[in-house]
Design a protein around this motif. Structure first.
Motif, PDB file in Angstrom:
ATOM      1  N   THR A  78      64.089  55.208 104.154  1.00 50.03           N
ATOM      2  CA  THR A  78      63.778  54.420 102.951  1.00 50.03           C
ATOM      3  C   THR A  78      64.278  52.976 103.072  1.00 50.03           C
ATOM      4  OG1 THR A  78      65.849  55.031 101.832  1.00 50.03           O
ATOM      5  CG2 THR A  78      63.948  56.488 101.530  1.00 50.03           C
ATOM      6  N   SER A  87      61.502  50.156 103.489  1.00 50.85           N
ATOM      7  CA  SER A  87      60.756  49.910 102.250  1.00 50.85           C
ATOM      8  C   SER A  87      61.646  49.284 101.190  1.00 50.85           C
ATOM      9  CB  SER A  87      60.147  51.219 101.733  1.00 50.85           C
ATOM     10  OG  SER A  87      61.117  52.237 101.596  1.00 50.85           O
ATOM     11  N   LEU A  90      61.779  45.663 102.096  1.00 52.51           N
ATOM     12  CA  LEU A  90      60.493  45.046 101.777  1.00 52.51           C
ATOM     13  C   LEU A  90      60.386  44.775 100.275  1.00 52.51           C
ATOM     14  CD1 LEU A  90      57.638  44.145 102.546  1.00 52.51           C
ATOM     15  CD2 LEU A  90      56.910  46.542 102.283  1.00 52.51           C
ATOM     16  N   THR A  96      43.561  51.721  97.301  1.00 56.51           N
ATOM     17  CA  THR A  96      44.761  52.269  97.941  1.00 56.51           C
ATOM     18  C   THR A  96      45.343  53.514  97.276  1.00 56.51           C
ATOM     19  OG1 THR A  96      46.185  50.785  96.638  1.00 56.51           O
ATOM     20  CG2 THR A  96      45.432  49.991  98.790  1.00 56.51           C
ATOM     21  N   THR A 145      54.614  48.872  96.379  1.00 54.73           N
ATOM     22  CA  THR A 145      55.631  49.289  97.350  1.00 54.73           C
ATOM     23  C   THR A 145      56.380  50.514  96.854  1.00 54.73           C
ATOM     24  OG1 THR A 145      55.915  47.005  98.107  1.00 54.73           O
ATOM     25  CG2 THR A 145      57.675  48.555  98.639  1.00 54.73           C
ATOM     26  N   ARG A 177      55.237  52.804  95.018  1.00 49.12           N
ATOM     27  CA  ARG A 177      54.368  53.971  94.953  1.00 49.12           C
ATOM     28  C   ARG A 177      53.836  54.420  96.308  1.00 49.12           C
ATOM     29  NH1 ARG A 177      50.061  53.489  90.108  1.00 49.12           N
ATOM     30  NH2 ARG A 177      49.678  55.605  90.862  1.00 49.12           N
ATOM     31  N   LEU A 178      53.718  53.495  97.251  1.00 49.06           N
ATOM     32  CA  LEU A 178      53.054  53.814  98.511  1.00 49.06           C
ATOM     33  C   LEU A 178      54.010  54.000  99.683  1.00 49.06           C
ATOM     34  CD1 LEU A 178      50.020  51.323  98.335  1.00 49.06           C
ATOM     35  CD2 LEU A 178      49.993  53.797  97.935  1.00 49.06           C
ATOM     36  N   THR A 179      55.285  53.691  99.504  1.00 52.11           N
ATOM     37  CA  THR A 179      56.254  53.793 100.592  1.00 52.11           C
ATOM     38  C   THR A 179      57.299  54.861 100.268  1.00 52.11           C
ATOM     39  OG1 THR A 179      57.842  52.186  99.707  1.00 52.11           O
ATOM     40  CG2 THR A 179      55.946  51.307 100.934  1.00 52.11           C
ATOM     41  N   PRO A 180      58.164  55.201 101.225  1.00 52.03           N
ATOM     42  CA  PRO A 180      59.221  56.187 100.962  1.00 52.03           C
ATOM     43  C   PRO A 180      60.173  55.793  99.831  1.00 52.03           C
ATOM     44  CG  PRO A 180      58.941  55.892 103.324  1.00 52.03           C
ATOM     45  CD  PRO A 180      58.100  54.835 102.661  1.00 52.03           C
ATOM     46  N   LEU A 181      60.063  54.563  99.345  1.00 46.12           N
ATOM     47  CA  LEU A 181      60.896  54.138  98.219  1.00 46.12           C
ATOM     48  C   LEU A 181      60.672  55.032  97.002  1.00 46.12           C
ATOM     49  CD1 LEU A 181      62.910  51.732  97.838  1.00 46.12           C
ATOM     50  CD2 LEU A 181      61.080  50.548  96.629  1.00 46.12           C
ATOM     51  N   ARG A 182      59.493  55.645  96.911  1.00 42.84           N
ATOM     52  CA  ARG A 182      59.179  56.505  95.767  1.00 42.84           C
ATOM     53  C   ARG A 182      60.063  57.753  95.719  1.00 42.84           C
ATOM     54  NH1 ARG A 182      55.043  57.120  99.483  1.00 42.84           N
ATOM     55  NH2 ARG A 182      54.786  59.221 100.346  1.00 42.84           N
ATOM     56  N   GLN A 209      65.899  52.264  93.243  1.00 43.35           N
ATOM     57  CA  GLN A 209      64.814  51.330  93.544  1.00 43.35           C
ATOM     58  C   GLN A 209      65.155  49.931  93.030  1.00 43.35           C
ATOM     59  OE1 GLN A 209      60.940  52.664  92.254  1.00 43.35           O
ATOM     60  NE2 GLN A 209      61.256  54.724  93.026  1.00 43.35           N
TER      61      GLN A 209
END
Length: 294
Positions: A70, A73, A76, A118, A174, A176-181, A188
């Motif tokens: 994570t 992300s 980012l 996406t 970011t 929603r689409l990366t391991p950050l979710r 976050q």
């Protein structure tokens, strides 16, 4: 089964209050910019939010989760967050609150376009397409119309507000689409303020003197942003998303530009031309259609 509730009286009142608070924050940022250089103020806000959020997480027993997978992300999201608020704070320094509110809160428009390509289940329907066209027309009208500019706005400020809207969209994607979710809402947000702090403070060195004419009211404005906005309001937003269906929460987003324009007019005496009100109406109706259930 989705256990989230449909919107009730408490949720509706809370959302109206939330978007009203965001509108007040636009005015507070503009006033605080009189004492602190905008990018420096944004950096101080992120630094303060690190301590407030960190204390909140400790008291609530939320772990500081920097798990492998994570981190990229998280970095980012923090970089995008920094760019977003460079744009927003500079925009509020160069142009009016009314214009920034119309342009910045068009974020759901750009989100709808990108989500179509996406995110599964986020395809543009005919209703959303109409809303998109209306809101897009409103943003273009707001940027191109210079009849209400006077000496308090600039095309660069308008474009910076647009950049901030795109940055807000990018941070949301970011998450929603990366391991950050996989991380908690608190974590976050912690990533965003942690990474953005040094970026904003370093970037501030290229935007002129860090201090302008600091008065006690400017410290209060900074404290308001740290405690009530960067920490409290955003966490409350995540809590609302956990309690209520996302579609119900998003349907209130049209209030953002309306409240923002109203605050700029009422508190700062900003001019409301027919073009301003027309572009506001297009953006607000467009956002309503984009988020309304078909």
């Amino acid at each position: 089964m989705d256990s989230k509730k449909h919107m009730d009286g408490f949720g509706a009142t809370a959302l109206v209050g939330f978007f009203l608070l965001l509108a007040v924050n636009q005015v507070v940022i503009k006033l605080t910019n009189d004492g602190f250089q905008p990018v420096f103020a944004a950096g101080l806000r992120s630094v303060g939010a690190i301590f407030v959020l960190g204390l909140w997480m400790i008291l609530r027993g939320v772990s500081f989760d920097f798990r492998k997978g994570t981190r990229a992300s998280g970095l980012l999201a923090g970089v995008i967050f920094a760019v977003e608020f460079i744009c927003l704070f500079v925009a509020l320094d160069l142009t009016t609150v009314t214009r920034v509110s119309i342009i910045f809160y068009s974020m759901p428009v750009w989100m709808a376009v990108v989500a179509h390509f996406t995110l599964p289940g986020e395809r543009l329907t005919r209703q959303k397409a109409v809303g998109l066209a209306l809101a897009f027309s409103g943003v273009v009208w707001a940027i191109l119309d210079r009849s209400s500019v006077g000496g308090h706005a600039s095309i660069w400020g308008d474009l910076a507000a647009l950049g901030a809207a795109l940055g807000w969209m990018a941070v949301s994607l970011t998450a929603r689409l990366t391991p950050l979710r996989e991380l908690s809402a608190e974590m976050q947000m912690f990533w965003q303020v942690l990474v953005s702090s040094p970026i904003l403070l370093i970037a501030a060195l290229f935007f002129g003197p860090l201090i302008r004419d600091v008065q006690p009211v400017h410290y209060w404005g900074l404290a308001f942003q740290i405690v009530l906005i960067a920490s409290g309001a955003f966490l409350f937003w995540f809590w609302l998303l956990k309690q209520y269906k996302a579609s119900s929460v998003a349907s209130f987003a049209f209030l953002s530009p309306i409240f923002g324009v109203a605050m700029g007019w009422a508190w700062l005496g900003e001019k409301l031309s027919a073009a301003t009100l027309g572009s506001l109406a297009l953006v607000a109706v467009g956002i309503l259609l984009i988020n309304r259930r078909s």
